[in-house]
Design an enzyme around this catalytic site. Structure first.
Site, short mmCIF file in Angstrom:
data_model
loop_
_atom_site.label_atom_id
_atom_site.label_comp_id
_atom_site.label_asym_id
_atom_site.label_seq_id
_atom_site.Cartn_x
_atom_site.Cartn_y
_atom_site.Cartn_z
N GLU A 134 0.83 -1.14 0.06
CA GLU A 134 0.00 0.03 -0.14
C GLU A 134 1.06 1.24 -0.16
OE1 GLU A 134 -3.36 0.04 0.07
OE2 GLU A 134 -3.21 -2.45 0.01
N TYR A 250 6.32 4.29 -5.54
CA TYR A 250 4.95 3.74 -5.81
C TYR A 250 4.45 3.60 -7.17
CZ TYR A 250 -0.02 2.44 -4.74
OH TYR A 250 -1.35 1.92 -4.69
N GLU A 253 0.56 -1.47 -11.15
CA GLU A 253 0.13 -1.99 -12.50
C GLU A 253 -0.27 -0.86 -13.56
OE1 GLU A 253 -1.45 -2.63 -9.70
OE2 GLU A 253 -3.33 -1.82 -10.18
C1 LIG Z 1 -5.69 0.57 7.42
C2 LIG Z 1 -6.41 1.08 6.45
O1 LIG Z 1 -6.80 2.23 6.44
N1 LIG Z 1 -6.87 0.53 5.35
C3 LIG Z 1 -7.60 0.93 4.29
C4 LIG Z 1 -6.96 1.19 2.73
O2 LIG Z 1 -7.45 1.39 1.78
C5 LIG Z 1 -8.40 0.38 1.46
C6 LIG Z 1 -9.35 0.65 0.07
O3 LIG Z 1 -9.50 1.87 0.30
C7 LIG Z 1 -9.57 0.23 2.53
O4 LIG Z 1 -10.61 -0.91 2.33
C8 LIG Z 1 -8.73 -0.14 4.06
O5 LIG Z 1 -9.62 -0.16 5.14
#
Ligand SMILES: CC(=O)N[C@H]1CO[C@H](CO)[C@@H](O)[C@@H]1O
Ligand SMILES: *[C@@H]1O[C@H](CO)[C@@H](O)[C@H](O)[C@H]1NC(C)=O
Ligand SMILES: *[C@@H]1O[C@H](CO)[C@@H](O)[C@H](O)[C@H]1NC(C)=O
Ligand SMILES: *[C@@H]1O[C@H](CO)[C@@H](O)[C@H](O)[C@H]1NC(C)=O
Ligand SMILES: *[C@@H]1O[C@H](CO)[C@@H](O)[C@H](O)[C@H]1NC(C)=O
Ligand SMILES: *[C@@H]1O[C@H](CO)[C@@H](O)[C@H](O)[C@H]1NC(C)=O
Length: 361
Positions: A134, A250, A253
């Site tokens: 992420e 970051y 794909e």
């Molecule tokens: C930890 C957190 O905030 N996770 C979020 C990251 O983004 C996704 C998609 O927008 C969310 O579903 C998660 O809860």
């Protein structure tokens, strides 16, 4: 009726295996002769390193599967599927006392769905790995995990184990892909969540003042399946590969699959230009920051599309490089073994939050 002949971009299964064998030979030869010229600059994330553990097996335990989706680990998974030797993957918690590395995917920890085994005595020398694909804005509250992890597994080049969304590898056979023909749109953008506050939305809006931009995706009420996506993109001269975050390295794909495999020239925005230069071949993308204004970018794209020769230059990299996508969590886990002997003897992330979300300047 097609724009680009996307079949041409797919390598048959037979050829894949041949390529694999070829690549292994190539690797062995390279050990003797050194990498060929022009290869070094883009290989920061190449899995083959000169670390050697003399054939000892390394055991990687995944404490729970990312997003709750499990995969089979039958056989010698890392070798059979990814040609990574001496690497045992397990998802059996009973293996904890024997594991060299225990991997924790960040999301579930942050959402409180999973916990660290803090009550278990940590075997001497065992490393705990923090794994995430992420972007930092989605990684708040990491402060609670200070002084716990020994290594990071992320798409970042400076992670202990780099697991990018994709990468380029040198092409062994001078197989030439054709420059996609029959373009019907100048610029295309696929967007699901449109937020006027995002910089990418502003760039898009400003761009439409200079040139037409065709929009697809949920926001435009023209959703695309993953199959039709590449075909749609192949009809466009340019594809806006705008990331939803400007965080370091970051690059998702959107570049590796959508643009490169779709056969459109990517116009990228997200991480700084240098991050792209480090992993993507020269003249394979256009970065928004290379222009002093969005209007200037628009004019450039317009002129490029009208000049067949100059447009074609944005595809010559494909003679030397091919794109490899990384989508399998098991491959990411196996890649830990490739780095295992290069890891420092002792390392603790005393401030994981600061590492994961560096203050940008
Ligand atoms: C930890 C957190 O905030 N996770 C979020 C990251 O983004 C996704 C998609 O927008 C969310 O579903 C998660 O809860
Ligand atoms: C491009 O269009 C022409 C004429 O419509 C057609 O003959 C040709 O096959 C098309 N090429 C590709 C690669 O689709
Ligand atoms: C790997 O090779 C580089 C240069 O050849 C060398 O500086 C480095 O010490 C080597 N690392 C290990 C772990 O052998
Ligand atoms: C590594 O694992 C394989 C397969 O489980 C086994 O055959 C081999 O003996 C192991 N090697 C060492 C050095 O333990
Ligand atoms: C878009 O254009 C407006 C008005 O010309 C300008 O103020 C703004 O900075 C531009 N935004 C971007 C992201 O280029
Ligand atoms: C891993 O981190 C723990 C917790 O801080 C520490 O006690 C241990 O020595 C570290 N292990 C290695 C191999 O760095």
């Amino acid at each position: 009726m097609g724009c680009a002949n996307t079949k041409r971009l797919q390598v048959s299964y037979m050829r894949k295996s041949l390529l694999l064998i070829f690549f292994l030979c190539f690797f062995l030869l390279s050990l003797l002769n050194g990498w060929p010229e022009g290869f070094q600059t883009l290989t920061a994330i190449n899995p083959f390193t000169n670390c050697s553990r003399g054939g000892r097996n390394v055991t990687i335990l995944v404490w729970y599967w990312p997003f709750g989706r499990s995969f089979t680990l039958k056989g010698d998974m890392c070798w059979d599927r990814f040609q990574i030797p001496h690497c045992r993957l397990s998802d059996k918690r009973s293996m904890f006392p024997l594991a060299d590395v225990v991997v924790f995917h960040s999301q579930e920890l942050l959402l409180g769905q999973q916990k660290l085994p803090s009550d278990l005595p940590r075997p001497q020398g065992q490393r705990w790995a923090w794994m995430s694909l992420e972007a930092p804005p989605n990684e708040t509250n990491l402060h609670q995990f200070a002084h716990l992890f020994n290594m990071t597994v992320t798409y970042r080049r400076d992670a202990d184990v780099t697991v990018p969304y994709g990468e380029v590898q040198p092409k062994e056979d001078g197989d030439v892909e054709e420059v996609p023909q029959n373009k019907s749109s100048l610029v295309c953008w696929v967007v699901s969540n449109y937020n006027t506050q995002h910089r990418r939305s502003q760039v898009y809006k400003n761009l439409t003042e200079t040139i037409p931009v065709k929009v697809y995706g949920r926001w435009a009420r023209k959703p695309l399946t993953s199959r039709s996506l590449l075909h749609t993109i192949s009809c466009c001269y340019f594809y806006l590969a705008f990331e939803n975050s400007g965080s370091k390295d970051y690059i998702t794909e959107k570049l590796w699959r959508n643009a490169y495999q779709g056969g459109a020239v990517p116009v990228v925005m997200g991480p700084p230009l240098d991050d792209y230069k480090a992993v993507a071949p020269p003249k394979s993308f256009i970065h928004v920051d290379e222009f002093s204004s969005v209007k200037e970018l628009g004019n450039y794209l317009q002129q490029l599309a009208e000049d067949k020769e100059r447009y074609r230059e944005y595809f010559t990299w494909k003679q030397k490089w091919r794109v490899k996508l990384h989508t399998d969590w098991r491959e990411r886990l196996c890649r830990i073994c490739l780095q295992y002997d290069c890891l420092p003897q002792h390392k603790v992330y005393s401030d994981l939050a600061a590492w994961a979300n560096p203050v940008s300047t």
